[in-house]
Design a protein around this motif. Structure first.
Motif, PDB file in Angstrom:
ATOM      1  N   LEU A  74       0.832  -1.213   0.000  1.00  0.00           N
ATOM      2  CA  LEU A  74       0.000   0.000   0.000  1.00  0.00           C
ATOM      3  C   LEU A  74       0.866   1.264   0.000  1.00  0.00           C
ATOM      4  N   LEU A  75       1.963   1.234   0.765  1.00  0.00           N
ATOM      5  CA  LEU A  75       2.870   2.380   0.801  1.00  0.00           C
ATOM      6  C   LEU A  75       3.495   2.627  -0.564  1.00  0.00           C
ATOM      7  N   ILE A 109       1.571   6.673  -6.906  1.00  0.00           N
ATOM      8  CA  ILE A 109       0.498   7.576  -7.346  1.00  0.00           C
ATOM      9  C   ILE A 109       0.908   9.028  -7.161  1.00  0.00           C
ATOM     10  N   ALA A 110       1.541   9.334  -6.012  1.00  0.00           N
ATOM     11  CA  ALA A 110       1.992  10.704  -5.760  1.00  0.00           C
ATOM     12  C   ALA A 110       3.032  11.133  -6.796  1.00  0.00           C
ATOM     13  N   CYS A 150       2.275   1.766  -3.462  1.00  0.00           N
ATOM     14  CA  CYS A 150       1.228   2.277  -4.363  1.00  0.00           C
ATOM     15  C   CYS A 150       0.981   3.770  -4.132  1.00  0.00           C
ATOM     16  N   THR A 151       0.956   4.171  -2.859  1.00  0.00           N
ATOM     17  CA  THR A 151       0.735   5.581  -2.527  1.00  0.00           C
ATOM     18  C   THR A 151       1.851   6.462  -3.072  1.00  0.00           C
ATOM     19  N   VAL A 152       3.095   6.008  -2.860  1.00  0.00           N
ATOM     20  CA  VAL A 152       4.253   6.763  -3.368  1.00  0.00           C
ATOM     21  C   VAL A 152       4.217   6.838  -4.887  1.00  0.00           C
TER      22      VAL A 152
END
Length: 201
Positions: A30-31, A37-38, A33-35
């Motif tokens: 999840l981390l 996307i950002a 994926c978040t990075v």
């Protein structure tokens, strides 16, 4: 009974261990994926704010390359020759580059910029202005005391050349505090050329 109990406890402990590992792996995924996307959003925003230079424009003793597709006009105002380039609006927002030229300035660059800005300078960066030293700074971006009104940030660069020509370049509008806008300012200033050789002292 005791051996079976120990086997059951061992299985529970083993199951809990693998469950913890699975949860850690899921959180790590999840981390990532978040990075990702950002980073994608930042890349798309930087791409949208990119402004390749191409159209040549002459104003006074200078030749400059303006961003392709921007509207350019020259005006004279209070002793300044101003060249104003406007970006086509996107979602109601636009950026504006203003090049200001003035003759007969006898101050050094830092003194002149301090007087022109009339306040503190942030993020000062030294630049090459036509072979001479100039500075790129951020002004504004704070709340005016007493009124609570926010002063929008502006990227401003300037230099006083040896022939007493003062140059000020301003970039206003969307995303001026981001890396794309500082890159645009550096590229634009690097594109400046003299239309005529400087006067001899």
């Amino acid at each position: 009974m005791r051996p079976r109990y120990n086997q059951l406890v061992a299985k529970i402990r083993q199951y809990s261990r693998w469950r913890r590992i699975a949860m850690q792996a899921l959180l790590g995924l999840l981390l990532l994926c978040t990075v990702g996307i950002a980073a994608l959003i930042t890349h798309q925003r930087s791409k949208a704010l990119a402004a390749p230079l191409g159209q040549t424009h002459s104003a006074g003793p200078l030749i400059m390359k303006m961003p392709i597709g921007w509207t350019v006009i020259d005006i004279r105002h209070l002793g300044w020759l101003e060249t104003i380039a406007r970006e086509p609006p996107r979602n109601g927002q636009e950026r504006i580059i203003t090049v200001m030229q003035r003759r007969g300035v006898n101050l050094d660059t830092r003194q002149y910029l301090a007087g022109f800005i009339g306040g503190p300078m942030r993020a000062v960066e030294e630049l090459n202005f036509l072979g001479e030293t100039g500075y790129l700074v951020t002004v504004g971006g704070r709340v005016r005391v007493g009124t609570g009104q926010e002063i929008p940030p502006v990227l401003l660069a300037g230099a006083v050349l040896k022939n007493d020509l003062a140059l000020i370049v301003k970039l206003e509008g969307e995303g001026v505090e981001g890396p794309s806008s500082r890159r645009l300012m550096r590229q634009f200033i690097a594109s400046l050329q003299r239309a005529t050789p400087p006067r001899r002292q």
